[in-house]
Design a protein around this motif. Structure first.
Motif: not given
Length: 344
Positions: A200-219
């Motif tokens: 069912g429905e989701i109320e909140w989110v928390l996004a975490s991003t570790p250090a990048r391992t490849i060269e991308t413009p996003f995590p």
């Protein structure tokens, strides 16, 4: 037999061609792409040409993400039924508009969340329906695939052979606008849909991003924690750099079940969750293997059933809209580093 045109004939558009035909319900009569593609049906670079053809009943859209909303609008206004790849909208507002225009034009809107059609997912849903887990407390998923890493390596290697610097700017999948939260748009969105489907429905989110391992413009890797309105907590770990891995673990007061995907890419492209190991109500662990099906073809069957009035399309519009709203909140959280509420 319904006539369909496939819009976008890249790798996944060609999968649409294959699976639409395999469904036995559609005949692919035209493609839309700017590039010259070797197929056994006519290809045009004009979407309007397809939309003006009264003999074409439906379109499937497998183009870059930011094009989906406008192509959905154009197809709906032309009276064509639509199956679009995910994400079908880049925001909650865009999702509302997409659903509104298709309803106003009385056309079917289907979405490429084919994971819902896996037999393993149906088995999990049946266990949840009969409260086999007791009170479900957490759901955790991992979905990784290093196709982006390998593609980057290939692009850089080919550029080096030409004596050039690596140029990835022409590959739309590396465009930040197309994938503002990288792996969650390209991969994790599938498990996000399963979370909504199962819990069912989701109320909140928390996004975490570790250090990048490849060269991308996003995590290239992202861990998202999600709070359901029911009180459950979920996590999605999705990566474009780590090797193939697909699993979904449900834990509750009376037991647990883990769905796991195949190790080889050929099987994975059919069903990315194919085995369920479970331990429920004090019993010994049990393992069940499920058949590998063409889930994309199954989605086309459901699309045809909805067009022909056999059965409603099984992914409710409310779930499509909610998925887009959650994805938008994930984008916001990745930028703010804090918990973000999901629009309703």
């Amino acid at each position: 037999m319904l006539n369909i045109a496939v819009v976008g004939l890249g790798a996944w558009g060609l999968r649409h061609v294959q699976s639409a035909s395999a469904s036995g319900r559609f005949k692919v009569v035209k493609g839309v792409d700017k590039a010259q593609v070797k197929v056994d049906f006519p290809v045009t670079d004009s979407l309007q040409e397809v939309l003006d053809d009264p003999d074409i009943h439906a379109v499937s859209i497998a183009t870059p993400h930011t094009l989906h909303a406008d192509q959905i609008r154009q197809a709906a206004l032309a009276g064509k039924h639509i199956l679009t790849e995910k994400p079908f909208a880049m925001s909650h507002a865009e999702a509302l508009a997409n659903v509104a225009i298709t309803r106003a034009q009385n056309v079917v809107l289907a979405l490429g969340h084919d994971h819902r059609f896996y037999p393993a997912v149906a088995a999990l849903r049946a266990l949840i329906a009969k409260d086999a887990f007791g009170q479900v407390t957490t759901v955790q998923s991992v979905l990784s695939h290093d196709f982006t890493k390998k593609a980057l390596e290939k692009l850089n290697r080919e550029a080096a052979e030409r004596g050039e610097n690596g140029d990835t700017g022409s590959w739309w999948r590396l465009n930040l606008a197309e994938a503002p939260v990288g792996p969650m748009v390209h991969l994790g969105i599938h498990h996000l849909d399963l979370f909504i489907h199962l819990f069912g429905e989701i109320e909140w989110v928390l996004a975490s991003t570790p250090a990048r391992t490849i060269e991308t413009p996003f995590p290239d890797t992202m861990l998202v924690t999600l709070g359901f309105t029911s009180g459950k907590i979920g996590t999605i770990n999705s990566s474009l750099a780590s090797p193939l891995n697909s699993r979904l673990l449900i834990s509750g007061s009376e037991g647990w079940a883990e769905a796991v995907g195949p190790d080889d890419i050929g099987s994975y492209t059919k069903s990315s969750l194919s085995m369920v190991k479970r331990r429920l109500n004090g019993t010994d662990p049990e393992t069940e293997h499920f058949p590998l099906i063409d889930s994309v073809a199954a989605n086309f069957v459901a699309f045809a059933d909805a067009i022909e009035g056999v059965a409603p399309y099984p992914v409710p519009a409310a779930d499509m809209i909610h998925n887009a709203a959650v994805l938008e909140a994930i984008v916001q959280s990745s930028r703010s580093g804090t918990i973000e509420r999901v629009q309703s």
